[in-house]
Scaffold this motif. Structure first.
Motif, PDB file in Angstrom:
ATOM      1  N   SER A  10      -0.033  -4.579   1.410  1.00 30.53           N
ATOM      2  CA  SER A  10       0.602  -3.431   0.739  1.00 30.53           C
ATOM      3  C   SER A  10      -0.206  -2.177   1.014  1.00 30.53           C
ATOM      4  CB  SER A  10       0.653  -3.657  -0.771  1.00 30.53           C
ATOM      5  OG  SER A  10       1.493  -4.733  -1.057  1.00 30.53           O
ATOM      6  N   PHE A  11       0.491  -1.054   1.085  1.00 29.17           N
ATOM      7  CA  PHE A  11      -0.159   0.254   1.179  1.00 29.17           C
ATOM      8  C   PHE A  11       0.392   1.129   0.067  1.00 29.17           C
ATOM      9  CE2 PHE A  11      -0.341  -0.888   5.821  1.00 29.17           C
ATOM     10  CZ  PHE A  11      -1.722  -0.941   5.923  1.00 29.17           C
ATOM     11  N   LEU A  12      -0.365   2.203  -0.209  1.00 26.93           N
ATOM     12  CA  LEU A  12       0.112   3.173  -1.180  1.00 26.93           C
ATOM     13  C   LEU A  12       0.891   4.244  -0.432  1.00 26.93           C
ATOM     14  CD1 LEU A  12       0.021   3.830  -4.167  1.00 26.93           C
ATOM     15  CD2 LEU A  12      -2.071   5.148  -3.754  1.00 26.93           C
ATOM     16  N   GLY A  13       2.208   4.316  -0.663  1.00 27.88           N
ATOM     17  CA  GLY A  13       3.036   5.329  -0.008  1.00 27.88           C
ATOM     18  C   GLY A  13       3.374   6.441  -0.983  1.00 27.88           C
ATOM     19  N   LYS A  14       4.264   7.361  -0.552  1.00 28.92           N
ATOM     20  CA  LYS A  14       4.652   8.494  -1.405  1.00 28.92           C
ATOM     21  C   LYS A  14       5.301   8.024  -2.693  1.00 28.92           C
ATOM     22  CE  LYS A  14       5.391  11.945   2.167  1.00 28.92           C
ATOM     23  NZ  LYS A  14       6.233  11.743   3.330  1.00 28.92           N
ATOM     24  N   GLU A  15       6.013   6.889  -2.586  1.00 28.65           N
ATOM     25  CA  GLU A  15       6.705   6.378  -3.776  1.00 28.65           C
ATOM     26  C   GLU A  15       5.991   5.166  -4.363  1.00 28.65           C
ATOM     27  OE1 GLU A  15      10.652   5.860  -2.216  1.00 28.65           O
ATOM     28  OE2 GLU A  15      10.631   7.979  -1.618  1.00 28.65           O
ATOM     29  N   GLY A  16       4.666   5.150  -4.257  1.00 32.66           N
ATOM     30  CA  GLY A  16       3.880   4.058  -4.835  1.00 32.66           C
ATOM     31  C   GLY A  16       3.602   2.953  -3.837  1.00 32.66           C
ATOM     32  N   GLN A  17       3.141   1.805  -4.350  1.00 35.17           N
ATOM     33  CA  GLN A  17       2.785   0.662  -3.502  1.00 35.17           C
ATOM     34  C   GLN A  17       4.035   0.128  -2.806  1.00 35.17           C
ATOM     35  OE1 GLN A  17      -0.832   0.415  -3.523  1.00 35.17           O
ATOM     36  NE2 GLN A  17      -0.432  -1.761  -3.415  1.00 35.17           N
ATOM     37  N   PHE A  18       3.883  -0.231  -1.539  1.00 31.66           N
ATOM     38  CA  PHE A  18       4.985  -0.940  -0.872  1.00 31.66           C
ATOM     39  C   PHE A  18       4.394  -1.968   0.077  1.00 31.66           C
ATOM     40  CE2 PHE A  18       3.727   2.079   2.219  1.00 31.66           C
ATOM     41  CZ  PHE A  18       4.060   1.552   3.450  1.00 31.66           C
ATOM     42  N   LYS A  19       5.197  -2.994   0.376  1.00 33.01           N
ATOM     43  CA  LYS A  19       4.699  -4.066   1.238  1.00 33.01           C
ATOM     44  C   LYS A  19       5.014  -3.740   2.696  1.00 33.01           C
ATOM     45  CE  LYS A  19       4.046  -8.177  -1.399  1.00 33.01           C
ATOM     46  NZ  LYS A  19       4.351  -9.571  -1.645  1.00 33.01           N
ATOM     47  N   ASP A  58      -3.733  -8.812   2.379  1.00 33.78           N
ATOM     48  CA  ASP A  58      -4.059  -8.976   0.951  1.00 33.78           C
ATOM     49  C   ASP A  58      -3.963 -10.445   0.569  1.00 33.78           C
ATOM     50  OD1 ASP A  58      -4.112  -6.224   0.812  1.00 33.78           O
ATOM     51  OD2 ASP A  58      -1.992  -6.080   0.264  1.00 33.78           O
TER      52      ASP A  58
END
Ligand SMILES: Nc1ncnc2c1ncn2[C@@H]1O[C@H](COP(=O)(O)OP(=O)(O)OP(=O)(O)O)[C@@H](O)[C@H]1O
Length: 245
Positions: A10-19, A58
């Motif tokens: 997962s990474f932290l994107g503009k709209e929060g965590q995404f896989k 992860d």
């Protein structure tokens, strides 16, 4: 040879965590040319970078040649990474160094017992007459051949290719797929290639994993079709494709 089991990241994107990679299982055989294909942002590069530990999942396991990569540390991790060569979309050459010095760079950083000679890799990649040139004096295809020579000189067991032809025109693309095919045969490597170019997959790969939004959709067997010969001129290629000659 390369086994990825239930890997996620997962990474932290503009709209929060995404896989970016979501519970993917992939098994790559020794001496296989294996493609990872999908749209931009599908997670292809992240998945490939698990293999040489440039990214760590992860969860899940990455096993290469019997070793669990995500548990390797220190010298064991460095030895693992030394066995793996990598080539990049934008070549990553040093502008102030000659072709020869760019290719020799990995040998300056580490000791490799099985290293090839500079003459062998220059001849293999057709760059013997460019030995003393600087990157700015080279075409895109020649720059990528320097990238391939720099990866080959350490004689890696695995070669990772991240969009190796995306910055090149069509004819040059097939010049590079020819060199990669030849390199795998000559040096007995397993090759993993990330690309969104279907023609490259068809010209090179035995199998390919298709990713969509981080998930593995399918792993497909490829009926390989030799791409246009790199000896064809651009005009001959145009005539073949556009006029079906
Ligand atoms: N270090 C990072 N931090 C935050 N987000 C990242 C990071 N690395 C990748 N991403 C994001 O994860 C997603 C997958 O990236 P990845 O580079 O693996 O995709 P890709 O399929 O190779 O795409 P492309 O073909 O555009 O290179 C993308 O949305 C990307 O922006």
């Amino acid at each position: 040879m390369i086994e990825m089991m239930g890997v996620s990241k997962s990474f932290l994107g503009k709209e929060g965590q995404f896989k970016a990679v979501d519970d993917v299982n992939v098994s790559i055989r020794e001496r296989e040319i294996f493609g990872i294909i999908g749209e931009s942002g599908a997670g292809k590069s992240t998945l490939m970078r698990f293999i040489n530990a440039l990214e760590t999942p992860d969860s899940g396991q990455v096993i290469v040649g019997g070793a669990t990569v995500n548990k390797l540390k220190g010298r064991n991790l460095r030895n693992h990474q030394k066995d793996i060569g990598m080539i990049f979309q934008h070549f990553n050459l040093l502008a102030n160094k000659t072709v020869m010095d760019n290719i020799l760079l990995p040998l300056k950083l580490h000791k490799y017992d099985q290293a090839l000679t500079i003459d062998e890799v220059l001849n293999f990649t057709g760059l013997a007459d460019k030995r003393d040139s600087y990157p700015a004096e080279l075409s895109g295809g020649q720059k990528q051949r320097v990238g391939i020579a720099r990866a080959l000189i350490t004689r890696p067991r695995i070669l990772l290719c991240d969009e190796p032809t995306s910055a090149l025109d069509e004819n040059t693309t097939y010049e590079i797929t020819d060199v990669l095919n030849k390199a795998r045969d000559e040096y007995d490597m397993t090759v993993v290639i990330v690309t969104h170019e279907l023609g490259v997959i068809k010209a090179l790969c035995h199998r390919a994993a298709v990713l969509e939004k981080g998930k593995l959709v399918d792993t497909i067997d490829i009926v390989r079709e030799s791409g246009p010969r790199s000896s064809q001129s651009y005009y001959e290629r145009i005539m073949e494709v556009l006029r079906n000659e």
